[in-house]
Design a protein around this motif. Structure first.
Motif, PDB file in Angstrom:
ATOM      1  N   UNK A   1       0.834  -1.178   0.000  1.00 35.57           N
ATOM      2  CA  UNK A   1       0.000   0.000   0.000  1.00 35.57           C
ATOM      3  C   UNK A   1       0.879   1.243   0.000  1.00 35.57           C
ATOM      4  N   UNK A   2       0.557   2.190  -0.842  1.00 33.68           N
ATOM      5  CA  UNK A   2       1.335   3.409  -0.960  1.00 33.68           C
ATOM      6  C   UNK A   2       0.953   4.399   0.138  1.00 33.68           C
ATOM      7  N   UNK A   3       1.960   5.005   0.717  1.00 35.44           N
ATOM      8  CA  UNK A   3       1.725   6.017   1.744  1.00 35.44           C
ATOM      9  C   UNK A   3       1.235   7.303   1.080  1.00 35.44           C
ATOM     10  N   UNK A   4       0.310   8.031   1.714  1.00 38.86           N
ATOM     11  CA  UNK A   4      -0.107   9.325   1.176  1.00 38.86           C
ATOM     12  C   UNK A   4       1.093  10.280   1.148  1.00 38.86           C
ATOM     13  N   UNK A   5       1.215  11.011   0.054  1.00 41.54           N
ATOM     14  CA  UNK A   5       2.348  11.923  -0.100  1.00 41.54           C
ATOM     15  C   UNK A   5       1.961  13.338   0.320  1.00 41.54           C
ATOM     16  N   UNK A   6       2.874  13.990   1.021  1.00 40.12           N
ATOM     17  CA  UNK A   6       2.633  15.326   1.550  1.00 40.12           C
ATOM     18  C   UNK A   6       3.833  16.206   1.233  1.00 40.12           C
ATOM     19  N   UNK A   7       3.554  17.413   0.764  1.00 39.31           N
ATOM     20  CA  UNK A   7       4.590  18.433   0.603  1.00 39.31           C
ATOM     21  C   UNK A   7       4.330  19.513   1.636  1.00 39.31           C
ATOM     22  N   UNK A   8       5.313  19.802   2.470  1.00 42.25           N
ATOM     23  CA  UNK A   8       5.212  20.840   3.492  1.00 42.25           C
ATOM     24  C   UNK A   8       6.009  22.054   3.031  1.00 42.25           C
ATOM     25  N   UNK A   9       5.298  23.127   2.690  1.00 40.35           N
ATOM     26  CA  UNK A   9       5.939  24.354   2.215  1.00 40.35           C
ATOM     27  C   UNK A   9       5.956  25.372   3.348  1.00 40.35           C
ATOM     28  N   UNK A  10       7.126  25.921   3.604  1.00 36.97           N
ATOM     29  CA  UNK A  10       7.242  26.922   4.657  1.00 36.97           C
ATOM     30  C   UNK A  10       8.453  27.797   4.450  1.00 36.97           C
ATOM     31  N   UNK A  11       8.538  28.833   5.254  1.00 36.45           N
ATOM     32  CA  UNK A  11       9.699  29.714   5.199  1.00 36.45           C
ATOM     33  C   UNK A  11      10.899  29.052   5.843  1.00 36.45           C
ATOM     34  N   UNK A  12      12.025  29.165   5.192  1.00 36.20           N
ATOM     35  CA  UNK A  12      13.274  28.733   5.798  1.00 36.20           C
ATOM     36  C   UNK A  12      13.483  29.609   7.035  1.00 36.20           C
ATOM     37  N   UNK A  13      13.709  29.010   8.198  1.00 33.13           N
ATOM     38  CA  UNK A  13      13.841  29.799   9.437  1.00 33.13           C
ATOM     39  C   UNK A  13      14.927  30.874   9.391  1.00 33.13           C
ATOM     40  N   UNK A  14      15.906  30.728   8.519  1.00 38.45           N
ATOM     41  CA  UNK A  14      16.942  31.764   8.442  1.00 38.45           C
ATOM     42  C   UNK A  14      16.398  33.075   7.884  1.00 38.45           C
ATOM     43  N   UNK A  34      11.567  20.076  11.627  1.00 36.18           N
ATOM     44  CA  UNK A  34      12.061  18.721  11.368  1.00 36.18           C
ATOM     45  C   UNK A  34      11.299  17.689  12.196  1.00 36.18           C
ATOM     46  N   UNK A  35      10.978  18.039  13.446  1.00 38.73           N
ATOM     47  CA  UNK A  35      10.221  17.120  14.300  1.00 38.73           C
ATOM     48  C   UNK A  35       8.828  16.876  13.736  1.00 38.73           C
ATOM     49  N   UNK A  36       8.197  17.910  13.193  1.00 40.08           N
ATOM     50  CA  UNK A  36       6.873  17.739  12.592  1.00 40.08           C
ATOM     51  C   UNK A  36       6.932  16.842  11.352  1.00 40.08           C
ATOM     52  N   UNK A  37       7.946  17.031  10.539  1.00 44.22           N
ATOM     53  CA  UNK A  37       8.108  16.192   9.346  1.00 44.22           C
ATOM     54  C   UNK A  37       8.308  14.739   9.767  1.00 44.22           C
ATOM     55  N   UNK A  38       9.157  14.529  10.740  1.00 43.91           N
ATOM     56  CA  UNK A  38       9.401  13.166  11.222  1.00 43.91           C
ATOM     57  C   UNK A  38       8.143  12.587  11.848  1.00 43.91           C
ATOM     58  N   UNK A  39       7.383  13.410  12.569  1.00 41.49           N
ATOM     59  CA  UNK A  39       6.127  12.946  13.152  1.00 41.49           C
ATOM     60  C   UNK A  39       5.134  12.494  12.094  1.00 41.49           C
ATOM     61  N   UNK A  41       5.930  11.315   9.167  1.00 39.71           N
ATOM     62  CA  UNK A  41       6.453  10.037   8.652  1.00 39.71           C
ATOM     63  C   UNK A  41       6.087   8.888   9.591  1.00 39.71           C
ATOM     64  N   UNK A  42       6.204   9.123  10.882  1.00 39.49           N
ATOM     65  CA  UNK A  42       5.849   8.109  11.871  1.00 39.49           C
ATOM     66  C   UNK A  42       4.361   7.752  11.784  1.00 39.49           C
ATOM     67  N   UNK A  43       3.538   8.730  11.436  1.00 37.12           N
ATOM     68  CA  UNK A  43       2.100   8.495  11.300  1.00 37.12           C
ATOM     69  C   UNK A  43       1.730   7.772   9.998  1.00 37.12           C
ATOM     70  N   UNK A  44       2.703   7.599   9.104  1.00 35.21           N
ATOM     71  CA  UNK A  44       2.439   6.854   7.882  1.00 35.21           C
ATOM     72  C   UNK A  44       2.388   7.670   6.608  1.00 35.21           C
ATOM     73  N   UNK A 123      -6.119  14.196   4.771  1.00 28.98           N
ATOM     74  CA  UNK A 123      -5.591  12.957   4.207  1.00 28.98           C
ATOM     75  C   UNK A 123      -5.269  11.995   5.344  1.00 28.98           C
ATOM     76  N   UNK A 124      -5.839  10.812   5.277  1.00 30.05           N
ATOM     77  CA  UNK A 124      -5.577   9.801   6.292  1.00 30.05           C
ATOM     78  C   UNK A 124      -4.433   8.911   5.828  1.00 30.05           C
ATOM     79  N   UNK A 125      -3.563   8.495   6.771  1.00 29.84           N
ATOM     80  CA  UNK A 125      -2.456   7.610   6.375  1.00 29.84           C
ATOM     81  C   UNK A 125      -2.947   6.219   6.002  1.00 29.84           C
TER      82      UNK A 125
END
Length: 125
Positions: A1-14, A34-39, A41-44, A123-125
């Motif tokens: 089963x393919x994982x739902x794909x997500x693009x997270x667009x935001x300002x570079x903190x610099x 980075x923690x949100x992105x990893x979270x 991924x952990x959710x699927x 989008x549900x994982x």
């Protein structure tokens, strides 16, 4: 089963003016992102991060990320919607998403810590 794909667009903190939040540094904000992105991924989710500047290359970087693959969901960070002087940048990013990822759900977080909740509304994982 393919994982739902997500693009997270935001300002570079610099590029973020943190003078109104002196307790934050660009590095600390980046660690939250980075923690949100990893979270997610952990959710699927299969997640890509797209951090942009305040306009010089923002459109090209966003377009490249959107053209790289198909996304089920695009989350646009709160830093692109506020302060009001970023309205043109926000509109540019939103219109790119609309044009280049017409089938993707679009969602918005209110702060870096609620990115997963924003994605999960659409989008549900």
């Amino acid at each position: 089963m393919t994982k739902p794909s997500v693009l997270a667009i935001g300002l570079d903190p610099t590029f973020v003016d943190l003078s109104v939040m002196p307790q934050f540094t660009p590095e600390l904000v980046r660690s939250y992102l980075d923690a949100q992105i990893e979270g997610l991924r952990t959710l699927g989710y299969d997640v890509e991060s797209c951090l942009i500047d305040l306009g010089d290359t923002a459109e090209a970087v966003t377009a490249a990320a959107l053209n790289a693959r198909r996304y089920d969901c695009v989350v646009i960070g709160a830093g692109l919607r506020e302060p009001p002087e970023r309205l043109l940048l926000f509109e540019t990013v939103l219109n790119l998403v609309h044009r280049l990822a017409p089938d993707a759900a679009i969602c918005f977080n209110t702060r870096p810590a609620d990115t997963a909740a924003a994605v999960q509304r659409w989008v549900k994982p």
